[in-house]
Scaffold this active site. Sequence first.
Site, short mmCIF file in Angstrom:
data_model
loop_
_atom_site.label_atom_id
_atom_site.label_comp_id
_atom_site.label_asym_id
_atom_site.label_seq_id
_atom_site.Cartn_x
_atom_site.Cartn_y
_atom_site.Cartn_z
N GLU A 109 76.21 55.31 15.59
CA GLU A 109 74.89 55.90 15.39
C GLU A 109 74.01 55.67 16.61
OE1 GLU A 109 74.67 55.63 10.57
OE2 GLU A 109 74.19 53.82 11.65
N CYS A 122 67.90 54.75 21.46
CA CYS A 122 68.53 53.48 21.10
C CYS A 122 70.01 53.80 20.92
CB CYS A 122 67.91 52.97 19.81
SG CYS A 122 68.70 51.49 19.18
N CYS A 129 80.83 45.74 15.48
CA CYS A 129 80.29 44.73 16.39
C CYS A 129 81.21 43.52 16.43
CB CYS A 129 78.89 44.30 15.95
SG CYS A 129 78.08 43.24 17.18
N CYS A 133 76.08 38.28 13.15
CA CYS A 133 74.72 37.93 12.73
C CYS A 133 74.55 38.25 11.24
CB CYS A 133 73.70 38.71 13.55
SG CYS A 133 73.91 38.50 15.32
N CYS A 136 72.32 41.35 10.01
CA CYS A 136 72.49 42.67 10.63
C CYS A 136 73.56 43.46 9.91
CB CYS A 136 72.86 42.50 12.10
SG CYS A 136 73.13 44.07 12.93
N SER A 235 68.24 38.54 21.93
CA SER A 235 67.91 38.41 20.51
C SER A 235 68.02 36.93 20.16
CB SER A 235 68.89 39.23 19.67
OG SER A 235 68.82 40.57 20.10
N CYS A 354 66.13 48.76 13.51
CA CYS A 354 66.97 47.67 14.03
C CYS A 354 67.79 47.03 12.93
CB CYS A 354 66.11 46.54 14.59
SG CYS A 354 65.51 46.82 16.22
N1 SAH Z 1 73.92 43.00 19.85
C1 SAH Z 1 72.72 43.26 20.55
C2 SAH Z 1 72.13 44.64 20.30
C3 SAH Z 1 72.13 45.20 18.88
S1 SAH Z 1 70.99 44.60 17.69
C4 SAH Z 1 71.69 42.20 20.25
O1 SAH Z 1 71.94 41.36 19.39
O2 SAH Z 1 70.67 42.16 20.91
C5 SAH Z 1 69.39 45.12 18.15
C6 SAH Z 1 68.30 44.20 17.67
O3 SAH Z 1 68.08 44.31 16.26
C7 SAH Z 1 68.59 42.73 17.92
O4 SAH Z 1 67.45 42.11 18.42
C8 SAH Z 1 68.92 42.22 16.52
O5 SAH Z 1 68.77 40.84 16.42
C9 SAH Z 1 67.96 43.02 15.69
N2 SAH Z 1 68.30 43.08 14.26
C10 SAH Z 1 69.52 43.04 13.70
N3 SAH Z 1 69.42 43.16 12.35
C11 SAH Z 1 68.11 43.31 12.06
C12 SAH Z 1 67.37 43.52 10.84
N4 SAH Z 1 67.99 43.63 9.69
N5 SAH Z 1 66.04 43.62 10.94
C13 SAH Z 1 65.40 43.55 12.13
N6 SAH Z 1 66.04 43.38 13.30
C14 SAH Z 1 67.38 43.25 13.28
#
Ligand code: SAH
Length: 361
Positions: A109, A122, A129, A133, A136, A235, A354
């Site tokens: 996406e 984005c 992935c 996390c 996420c 992050s 995000c």
């Molecule tokens: N793997 C990379 C990029 C993808 S995630 C990274 O971790 O930076 C993009 C951003 O969204 C990251 O800052 C991540 O921590 C955040 N993110 C992931 N899940 C989320 C959620 N449920 N709500 C808000 N931000 C989230």
Amino acid sequence: MAGFFYRIIYLWKVEIAKNKRDIRAFTKEQLRSFFETQGDKAFRGNQVYEWLWQKSAHTFEDMTNISKETRQMLEDNFVINHIKVDQMQRSSDGTIKNAVRLHDDLIVESVLIPTKTRTTACVSSQVGCSLDCKFCATSRLKRMRNLNPDEIYDQVVAIDNESRLYFNRPLSNIVFMGMGEPLMNYNNVIKAIDKITSPEGLGMSPKRIIVSTSGVPKMIRKMADEQVKFKLAVSLHSAIDEIRTSIMPFNATFTLADLREALEYWYLKTKSRITYEYVVWDGINDKQKDVNALVDFCRFAPSKVNLIEYNPIDDGEFQQAKNAAIEMYVKTLEQNGITVTVRRSRGKDIDAACGQLANKS
Ligand code: SAH
């Protein structure tokens, strides 16, 4: 019966395609030498390259200034693996989410986020992935494969086209905050950025590109050594190892001390400010000790903290912190001279915010 027949044709096409090389994996130089070895002019390589990258040709048939015989020869030896926007959803706030089908039918996406003055793309760097996390949605999908440079580039081109069509302006910014961990697909991400920034691609300034990482120390050092020109976002979500490991388990391997050392090295080499992405969750990282640890963590270099809104993905294990906690963060960070912004989410109603990118289709 017809369905069965089409399936056979499809599998047959896939089998043929497997034996041919993806012409978009070739550099311009490689295409020039290929044509020379075919007894043709090296210049033909430039023409084909232009069709592929500036004119976004999807078939060899499209390459009208190339002779029919040469087009057939290309057809016999190569495929053009382009992406296809399968489904486009528009949010009530203008955000657009694309479900992008890849040549092997996997889906990633990408999102277009419009504001008054900019359009940001984005984009995804992996199918699924590599990381885990807990908050996420993408982490629930195993990493299926890395995206190729052209698959990353094509997402950007698709969003640039949508931006022109729906907002009458070209794309202005790119963030690698879609699906995947860009530093776990480093070489392909760099190749895609080279194409995005080259005059033969989109000619965008690298200063308008942010690569967001969960923090892979070795790769941050590599980026610093290579003096990359794009911006870095990390992050972080917690500057206390125990807490960070509980929400981002890979932190047990890539600890905060290692991350911090790599970031210090990054700043030493690039003098480029670091942005931290940070969600404050109720009962997880919403205490004064949490923000104090954050202040300590980012003191070594000019930093900016983006407090991002939590986008719920499940049964409520994680909850956005109370406003008072966010205010405490803002106040403490500002008192310590750290730039802080509180970011509202975009595209929530279509699961485009995000952490919500999870391939529902
Ligand atoms: N793997 C990379 C990029 C993808 S995630 C990274 O971790 O930076 C993009 C951003 O969204 C990251 O800052 C991540 O921590 C955040 N993110 C992931 N899940 C989320 C959620 N449920 N709500 C808000 N931000 C989230």
